[in-house]
Structures are given as structure tokens and as C-alpha cells.
Scaffold this motif. Structure first.
Motif, short mmCIF file in Angstrom:
data_model
loop_
_atom_site.label_atom_id
_atom_site.label_comp_id
_atom_site.label_asym_id
_atom_site.label_seq_id
_atom_site.Cartn_x
_atom_site.Cartn_y
_atom_site.Cartn_z
N LYS A 86 9.62 -4.68 4.38
CA LYS A 86 10.49 -4.31 3.27
C LYS A 86 9.70 -4.33 1.95
N ILE A 87 9.75 -3.22 1.23
CA ILE A 87 9.04 -3.09 -0.04
C ILE A 87 10.03 -3.28 -1.19
N LYS A 88 9.63 -4.06 -2.17
CA LYS A 88 10.50 -4.27 -3.34
C LYS A 88 10.64 -2.98 -4.14
N GLY A 89 11.84 -2.75 -4.64
CA GLY A 89 12.06 -1.61 -5.51
C GLY A 89 11.93 -0.29 -4.77
N ARG A 90 11.59 0.76 -5.53
CA ARG A 90 11.44 2.11 -4.98
C ARG A 90 10.02 2.60 -5.31
N PRO A 91 9.07 2.43 -4.38
CA PRO A 91 7.70 2.88 -4.63
C PRO A 91 7.65 4.37 -4.91
N ASP A 92 6.71 4.77 -5.77
CA ASP A 92 6.57 6.20 -6.06
C ASP A 92 5.94 6.91 -4.87
N ARG A 93 5.97 8.23 -4.94
CA ARG A 93 5.50 9.03 -3.81
C ARG A 93 4.02 8.80 -3.52
N ILE A 112 8.15 -7.28 -0.38
CA ILE A 112 6.80 -7.48 -0.91
C ILE A 112 6.50 -6.38 -1.91
N ASP A 113 5.77 -6.73 -2.96
CA ASP A 113 5.38 -5.72 -3.96
C ASP A 113 4.48 -4.67 -3.30
N ILE A 114 4.64 -3.43 -3.70
CA ILE A 114 3.89 -2.34 -3.09
C ILE A 114 2.38 -2.52 -3.30
N GLU A 115 1.98 -3.03 -4.48
CA GLU A 115 0.55 -3.19 -4.74
C GLU A 115 -0.06 -4.24 -3.82
N GLU A 116 0.67 -5.35 -3.61
CA GLU A 116 0.16 -6.36 -2.69
C GLU A 116 0.08 -5.80 -1.27
N TYR A 117 1.10 -5.04 -0.88
CA TYR A 117 1.10 -4.47 0.47
C TYR A 117 -0.05 -3.49 0.64
N LEU A 118 -0.31 -2.66 -0.38
CA LEU A 118 -1.42 -1.73 -0.30
C LEU A 118 -2.76 -2.47 -0.22
N ASP A 119 -2.88 -3.59 -0.94
CA ASP A 119 -4.11 -4.39 -0.87
C ASP A 119 -4.33 -4.92 0.55
N ILE A 120 -3.25 -5.39 1.18
CA ILE A 120 -3.35 -5.90 2.55
C ILE A 120 -3.76 -4.78 3.50
N LEU A 121 -3.14 -3.61 3.35
CA LEU A 121 -3.47 -2.48 4.23
C LEU A 121 -4.92 -2.04 4.02
N ARG A 122 -5.38 -2.01 2.77
CA ARG A 122 -6.78 -1.63 2.51
C ARG A 122 -7.74 -2.60 3.19
N GLU A 123 -7.44 -3.88 3.06
CA GLU A 123 -8.31 -4.89 3.68
C GLU A 123 -8.35 -4.73 5.19
N PHE A 124 -7.19 -4.51 5.82
CA PHE A 124 -7.14 -4.35 7.27
C PHE A 124 -7.90 -3.08 7.71
N ALA A 125 -7.70 -2.00 6.96
CA ALA A 125 -8.37 -0.75 7.31
C ALA A 125 -9.89 -0.90 7.22
#
Length: 366
Positions: free
Chosen positions: A252-259, A346-359
Motif C-alpha cells: 500500500k502506497i501513501k497518497g496518490r503517486p504521480d504517473r 509506505i511513502d512512494i520515495e521510500e518504496y522506490l529506494d527499496i526497489l532500486r536497491e533490490f534491482a
């Protein structure tokens, strides 16, 4: 330099891949001649520290400005007789790291370089599993005693049944064809012996079967233990990693992330899923080399071929260790960060950071 509360849990529940517990090694093996003649670190205080792979939280990133998401923490127990008292820690390459370390150890700079280089070799690794660490050090002409390369008590207990199953065909070969009557207690004792740091007399029948002597036997048993360790890790973690690949869409992402953010998350998840498949394939390919050699031994009795494989095989630990170290890190961090459904997301920026690290972590090594 900062404090840490309680170190006693590191001796009972810590993962082999996450912790190198030199404090326990000192307590267990300090009377052994090789402990003193072939130390891990030259400084006696550093040689009794606890080294930990640590994933930086967002509020800790400033500690190692030029570091990645995973750092290497050196912990010095305040009271070696009671780890509950806690300890002080320094991160490798944190701001002022060398001065802080010299203040603790009382080094002159010209006495310091060997241990600093060893710490940098550890810092470059994704995990501290003993098979990867030993091969990394050997490639740089460092040869600590065997006692420094043990599997943690927690992982040993969890691995035991897996090891018994893995060993059984060779035990049957070593003890003759009346294999249906092999005592399960014997299998358990030999599995325990294999997982212990030093090969001992309990493994004598296996030594005779493999035709190995002295240091070759110790090195061969170390290699065999390494493949069992990685097979066990693979069997435990790859199914969970595949589950994570499907769970990524349900976070679940907080708020409405942009496209742009949504598209970036989708791209990163695709890369991660592709890299998970590639990692599983690459790990399976390396482990299949061991499985083929082992089957050749127990089905056809080709002891010479298996013996040579074990003695030549540690070079495979580098790739296996890097792959399985990152897999273990991702699995443990995912469980920690998303162990329960978060009400607020979770905040979208934190989630993107986690995904970048995993990738990045799962990307194939050159």
C-alpha cells in the motif's frame, strides 16, 4: 562512535550471513595454537570484536556518506564476560572512521594498514558467510585459522535435518551396503560433526571413503559444508524471494503517486522479477555442478573425481556467496519492513529506494 544495547542475542539467534562473531571464536578457541599464530586481525582487541552487516535506515545514511545501503559495523563489547552490557560500534568508512578506530585500539598508523585492508575486504562483500569470507581473504593472501570460519549456532540448528538428508547417501557408502540399518543417531552425530568448525574423528569413515589426508581432508570437508550451506540457503530463500515478487504489487502506497513514480515502480518490479529468475537459474547451475559430482560419487563410487571437485571448488563460493548473500539480505529486510500490513502504507520515495536497491543487488555480476 555509538552504543548498542544487548549483544547476547548475536550469540544465539544471529544469521551466519549477517554476523562474524569473533568474540565467540575467542571464547571457544583461544587456547588453540592456530588461533594465535593465524589470527583474523592482528590487533587482539579487533580480533575479539563482533562484525555485522547492517542495512542503513533512512536516518542513518549520513553516517557513511559515500557508502551503499548496506554497511559493515564493528562492535566492541564493553564487558567480554557479559554481552548483555552491550558495546560500542563504528561503521567502516563512516566520517572519522580511522581516527575513531585508532582511538579504540591505540594503533600507530604504520601498524594499522593490514587490519584496515582486511576490514575493507569485508566491507566489499554482501554477506559474512564463512565460505565467501574465506575465499575473499585467500585471494588477497590472508589465511586465518579454520576456527574463524564457523556457521552460527542458530543456523547450525536450523540446518541439521537438511544436512542429515544431504549426507545420508555418502554415509551409506561409507558404512557399507547394509544401509537400511544405519542408526539415525549415527547420521545425526555425523551431521553435527560436519557442521562443526573442525573435522574430527567422528568423520573418520568419510575421510577413508574420500581418501583424503590432513589439510586436504579439512579443506574438502570445508567445501562440502559450504555447498550444503548454500543449498540450504537456496531452498529456504528462493521460494520466499518468488513470493516477494508477487507481493510487490500489494504494498500500500501513501497518497496518490504521480504517473512517473508509478511507471518507475512498475519498471523496477519487472527488473527485479527478471533478476530473480536469473539468480535462481545461476545458483541452480552452480549447485548442479556439486550435485552431479556428488551423485557420481555415491552412485558410481568415483571418489577421485569428487575429491578433486571439493578441493577445486571454493572458487565457486565467490559467485554463490554474492548471489545468496544478496538474496538473504532482501528476504530478511522484506520480512522486517513488511512483516505486517501497514495501515498507513509506505511513502512512494521510500518504496522506490527499496526497489532500486533490490534491482541493483540482484543484478548479474560481471
Amino acid at each position: 562512535m555509538s552504543g548498542i544495547r544487548n549483544l547476547s542475542a548475536l550469540t544465539t539467534s544471529a544469521s551466519t550471513s549477517r554476523v562474524l562473531n569473533l568474540h565467540i571464536v575467542a571464547e571457544t578457541f583461544s587456547e588453540e595454537p592456530e588461533y594465535g599464530t593465524s589470527p583474523f586481525f592482528r590487533d587482539s582487541q579487533l580480533n575479539q570484536a563482533v562484525i555485522v552487516k547492517h542495512r542503513f535506515r533512512s536516518d542513518e545514511a549520513y553516517l557513511v556518506p559515500k557508502g551503499g545501503p548496506i554497511g559493515t559495523k564493528i562492535i566492541f563489547p564493553l564487558d567480554r564476560s557479559d554481552l548483555r552490557v552491550g558495546g560500542q560500534f563504528i561503521f567502516v568508512d563512516e566520517t572519522g572512521y580511522k581516527d575513531a578506530l585508532m582511538n579504540v585500539l591505540g594503533y600507530r598508523v604504520d601498524d594499522f594498514e593490514h587490519d584496515l585492508e582486511t576490514l575493507q575486504l569485508l566491507n566489499k562483500l554482501p554477506s559474512l558467510d564463512p565460505f565467501l569470507v574465506r575465499e575473499q581473504l585467500r585471494r588477497h593472501n590472508r589465511f586465518p585459522a579454520d576456527c574463524y570460519f564457523s556457521i552460527s549456532p542458530a543456523d547450525t540448528a536450523r540446518m541439521l535435518k537438511f544436512t542429515e538428508t544431504e549426507m545420508y547417501p555418502l554415509i551409506r557408502l561409507a558404512f557399507g551396503e547394509g544401509s537400511s540399518d544405519i542408526n539415525p543417531d549415527l547420521v545425526g552425530r555425523l551431521a553435527n560433526a560436519l557442521l562443526s568448525t573442525n573435522a574430527d574423528t567422528r568423520l573418520e569413515p568419510l575421510r577413508l571413503t574420500l581418501g583424503l589426508e590432513g589439510i586436504q581432508f579439512r579443506d574438502g570437508i570445508f567445501s562440502w559444508r559450504g555447498f550444503i550451506f548454500y543449498k540450504w540457503q537456496f531452498s529456504e530463500n528462493m521460494a520466499t524471494l518468488s513470493k516477494i515478487a508477487s507481493e510487490m504489487d500489494s504494498i500500500k502506497i501513501k497518497g496518490r503517486p504521480d504517473r512517473v513514480s508509478r511507471d518507475l515502480a512498475a519498471d523496477l518490479k519487472k527488473v527485479i522479477r527478471d533478476n530473480i529468475r536469473a539468480t535462481a537459474t545461476n545458483c541452480s547451475r552452480v549447485l548442479a555442478l556439486y550435485d552431479d559430482a556428488f551423485l557420481d560419487l555415491v552412485q558410481r563410487g568415483h571418489t577421485a573425481a569428487f575429491r578433486k571437485f571439493l578441493l577445486d571448488a571454493p572458487m565457486l563460493f565467490v559467485d554463490l556467496g554474492h548471489m545468496m548473500g544478496m538474496v538473504s539480505h532482501i528476504v530478511s529486510y522484506w520480512r522486517y519492513r513488511f512483516r505486517s500490513a501497514e495501515k498507513g502504507g509506505i511513502d512512494i520515495e521510500e518504496y522506490l529506494d527499496i526497489l532500486r536497491e533490490f534491482a541493483l543487488g540482484l543484478a548479474p555480476r560481471r
